[in-house]
Design a protein around this motif. Structure first.
Motif: not given
Length: 76
Positions: A15-24, A33-45, A50-55
């Protein structure tokens, strides 16, 4: 920015959290911790991420059993 491994009984995914999502959601990025992750699936290389957009923190009384099966997306 944060890169974490999300694990369940079936496997794991990065799971990748870019700076804005990480800070938020910085207080939720805690080991074991047990988290519910909302985001987009990325299949690069040929690697799935999962690109996290919400936790949110999962708690048993949060109505998790009320989520319709069609809204749950298993990652394999």
């Amino acid at each position: 920015m944060v890169v974490a491994t999300l694990e369940d009984l079936h496997g794991s995914v990065e799971v990748v959290g870019f700076p804005r999502t990480f800070q938020q959601y910085s207080e939720l990025w805690v080991e074991d911790s047990i988290l519910i992750v909302q985001g987009k699936v990325d299949t690069r290389d040929e690697r799935v991420q999962i690109i996290a957009e919400g936790l949110e923190q999962w708690t048993p009384d949060a109505g998790a059993e009320d989520v319709p099966d069609e809204d749950v997306v298993p990652v394999q």
